[in-house]
Scaffold this active site. Sequence first.
Site, PDB file in Angstrom:
ATOM      1  N   ASN A 110       0.832  -1.197   0.000  1.00  0.00           N
ATOM      2  CA  ASN A 110       0.000   0.000   0.000  1.00  0.00           C
ATOM      3  C   ASN A 110       0.866   1.247   0.000  1.00  0.00           C
ATOM      4  OD1 ASN A 110      -0.445   1.867   2.573  1.00  0.00           O
ATOM      5  ND2 ASN A 110       0.144  -0.167   3.329  1.00  0.00           N
ATOM      6  N   PHE A 114      -1.729   8.117   4.310  1.00  0.00           N
ATOM      7  CA  PHE A 114      -2.524   8.718   5.407  1.00  0.00           C
ATOM      8  C   PHE A 114      -3.768   9.438   4.900  1.00  0.00           C
ATOM      9  CE2 PHE A 114       1.420   9.356   8.375  1.00  0.00           C
ATOM     10  CZ  PHE A 114       1.448   8.004   8.622  1.00  0.00           C
ATOM     11  N   SER A 172       5.558   4.886   8.689  1.00  0.00           N
ATOM     12  CA  SER A 172       4.898   4.606   7.416  1.00  0.00           C
ATOM     13  C   SER A 172       5.797   5.090   6.285  1.00  0.00           C
ATOM     14  CB  SER A 172       3.541   5.314   7.342  1.00  0.00           C
ATOM     15  OG  SER A 172       2.631   4.665   8.188  1.00  0.00           O
ATOM     16  N   ASN A 174       5.037   6.024   3.280  1.00  0.00           N
ATOM     17  CA  ASN A 174       4.402   6.774   2.197  1.00  0.00           C
ATOM     18  C   ASN A 174       4.251   8.267   2.451  1.00  0.00           C
ATOM     19  OD1 ASN A 174       3.956   4.286   0.738  1.00  0.00           O
ATOM     20  ND2 ASN A 174       2.450   3.835   2.336  1.00  0.00           N
ATOM     21  N   THR A 175       4.863   8.775   3.517  1.00  0.00           N
ATOM     22  CA  THR A 175       4.870  10.216   3.769  1.00  0.00           C
ATOM     23  C   THR A 175       6.329  10.645   3.775  1.00  0.00           C
ATOM     24  OG1 THR A 175       2.832  10.120   5.064  1.00  0.00           O
ATOM     25  CG2 THR A 175       4.249  12.017   5.466  1.00  0.00           C
ATOM     26  N   LYS A 212       5.589   3.615  17.117  1.00  0.00           N
ATOM     27  CA  LYS A 212       5.535   2.532  16.117  1.00  0.00           C
ATOM     28  C   LYS A 212       6.695   2.668  15.151  1.00  0.00           C
ATOM     29  CE  LYS A 212       2.531   0.136  12.870  1.00  0.00           C
ATOM     30  NZ  LYS A 212       1.176  -0.017  12.374  1.00  0.00           N
ATOM     31  N   ASN A 241       5.843  -1.568  11.366  1.00  0.00           N
ATOM     32  CA  ASN A 241       5.030  -1.112  10.244  1.00  0.00           C
ATOM     33  C   ASN A 241       5.380  -1.956   8.998  1.00  0.00           C
ATOM     34  OD1 ASN A 241       3.397   0.665   8.612  1.00  0.00           O
ATOM     35  ND2 ASN A 241       3.760   2.211  10.193  1.00  0.00           N
TER      36      ASN A 241
HETATM   37  C1  LIG Z   1      -3.811  -0.795   3.651  1.00  0.00           C
HETATM   38  C2  LIG Z   1      -2.954  -0.573   4.859  1.00  0.00           C
HETATM   39  C3  LIG Z   1      -2.966   0.666   5.481  1.00  0.00           C
HETATM   40  C4  LIG Z   1      -2.168   0.891   6.605  1.00  0.00           C
HETATM   41  N1  LIG Z   1      -2.217   2.113   7.220  1.00  0.00           N
HETATM   42  C5  LIG Z   1      -1.481   2.315   8.341  1.00  0.00           C
HETATM   43  C6  LIG Z   1      -1.551   3.554   9.024  1.00  0.00           C
HETATM   44  O1  LIG Z   1      -2.300   4.462   8.658  1.00  0.00           O
HETATM   45  N2  LIG Z   1      -0.758   3.716  10.123  1.00  0.00           N
HETATM   46  C7  LIG Z   1       0.072   2.723  10.582  1.00  0.00           C
HETATM   47  O2  LIG Z   1       0.756   2.914  11.585  1.00  0.00           O
HETATM   48  N3  LIG Z   1       0.130   1.533   9.961  1.00  0.00           N
HETATM   49  C8  LIG Z   1      -0.615   1.309   8.858  1.00  0.00           C
HETATM   50  N4  LIG Z   1      -0.548   0.091   8.233  1.00  0.00           N
HETATM   51  C9  LIG Z   1       0.394  -0.931   8.739  1.00  0.00           C
HETATM   52  C10 LIG Z   1      -0.272  -1.955   9.661  1.00  0.00           C
HETATM   53  O3  LIG Z   1      -0.780  -1.318  10.811  1.00  0.00           O
HETATM   54  C11 LIG Z   1       0.729  -3.045  10.074  1.00  0.00           C
HETATM   55  O4  LIG Z   1       1.770  -2.453  10.826  1.00  0.00           O
HETATM   56  C12 LIG Z   1       1.327  -3.763   8.883  1.00  0.00           C
HETATM   57  O5  LIG Z   1       0.372  -3.952   7.856  1.00  0.00           O
HETATM   58  C13 LIG Z   1       1.905  -5.133   9.263  1.00  0.00           C
HETATM   59  O6  LIG Z   1       0.916  -6.008   9.743  1.00  0.00           O
HETATM   60  P1  LIG Z   1       0.199  -7.126   8.830  1.00  0.00           P
HETATM   61  O7  LIG Z   1       1.293  -7.854   8.107  1.00  0.00           O
HETATM   62  O8  LIG Z   1      -0.570  -7.986   9.770  1.00  0.00           O
HETATM   63  O9  LIG Z   1      -0.677  -6.384   7.884  1.00  0.00           O
HETATM   64  C14 LIG Z   1      -1.340  -0.153   7.098  1.00  0.00           C
HETATM   65  C15 LIG Z   1      -1.344  -1.393   6.475  1.00  0.00           C
HETATM   66  C16 LIG Z   1      -2.133  -1.627   5.371  1.00  0.00           C
HETATM   67  C17 LIG Z   1      -2.108  -2.976   4.721  1.00  0.00           C
END
Ligand SMILES: Cc1cc2nc3c(=O)[nH]c(=O)nc-3n(C[C@H](O)[C@H](O)[C@H](O)COP(=O)(O)O)c2cc1C
Length: 352
Positions: A110, A114, A172, A174-175, A212, A241
Amino acid sequence: MVDYFRFIGPILGVMEPEAAHGLTLWALKKGLVPSPEPFEDPVLKVRLWGMDFANPVGLAAGFDKNGELAEALLGQGFGFIEVGSVTPRPQPGQSKPRLFRLFSDHALINRMGFNNDGQEVMAEHLGKRQRPGIVGVNLGRNQGSAAPIADFVAGARTLAGVADYLAVNVSSPNTPGLRALQGRDRLSGLLEAVLAARNAAPPPDRPPLLLKIAPDLTEADKKDIAEVAVAAGIDGLIATNTTIGRPTGMTSPSRTQAGGLSGRPLFEPSTGVLADMYRLTQGKLPLIGVGGIETARHAYAKIRAGASLVQLYTALIFHGPGLVNRIKRDLAQLIRADGFGSVAAAVGADHR
Ligand SMILES: Cc1cc2nc3c(=O)[nH]c(=O)nc-3n(C[C@H](O)[C@H](O)[C@H](O)COP(=O)(O)O)c2cc1C
């Protein structure tokens, strides 16, 4: 209970990924996603930061960016949920397409950037909560913000009163510039400022403050973060993350898309960082382990590596919400099979 995801999952799977997510949020909001039969087991209970978690399995940030579904999501059996990331001002995020499913890799990429409705809207939604349950709020900064630390401070001020914990998200991908805040000096200034804002709130509104972190850190970065986090006196870390790395062996055509990778290929690197942070903080700082959890074995591995709580997101896209109770059931068995009487007793077991 009927596993309706067997029918709806394939339909969601052929939809454009964000449309599928939107439909899921809509169905949750309308009460169309049935709640699973409650599953509780005393071995899964966790007491942390003065709060009682019915189980250690949480929903990771990014699923409910605006905190509008906290209650419906708690009803799916999670021990806690994390909403956000939320920024001071609303923002649309990056241009679409920005979410990609990697079916053969059980992963997502992704670059949402934000997208959210801003802190005021989040505060309003969470202020209306009726259902008990633990809801953490993940704070981000606006794209192109001239004063990123002030963005996090504003988040703590606006949301401390409605959050059960706050998470400062500097990880994250992407910022632009966000992850540079993980560097020693800037991180120290950031955490001091946000802690001061949190501590200025009246005592019942002073939630634990977590940080985080990314999985893409050097050994020196990890050491610096551990030292700064302990010295600043924050309450915990969330590791990790998404990754900008592309572990070998991935096969999906979308693996070359830019953005943060989550799901199965993230499990090993993120669990490695989690274990490193446990070691570097000598187990003194509670950790939330997240990244690639798909089964109870993954959740248990994170607990043994040092996590007091775990979170997941991506596996829900591939397995549906019934996964939460399956993980809880199997996790309780794994904990007992090793002779532990609680999650807490198993935390960090691999380091002993
Ligand atoms: C579509 C998407 C959007 C996400 N948006 C955020 C976010 O806004 N803030 C954040 O701290 N992590 C965000 N994450 C990261 C997740 O919170 C998590 O740390 C990461 O996906 C790893 O866990 P997973 O493998 O179980 O998905 C996002 C993940 C995905 C897939």
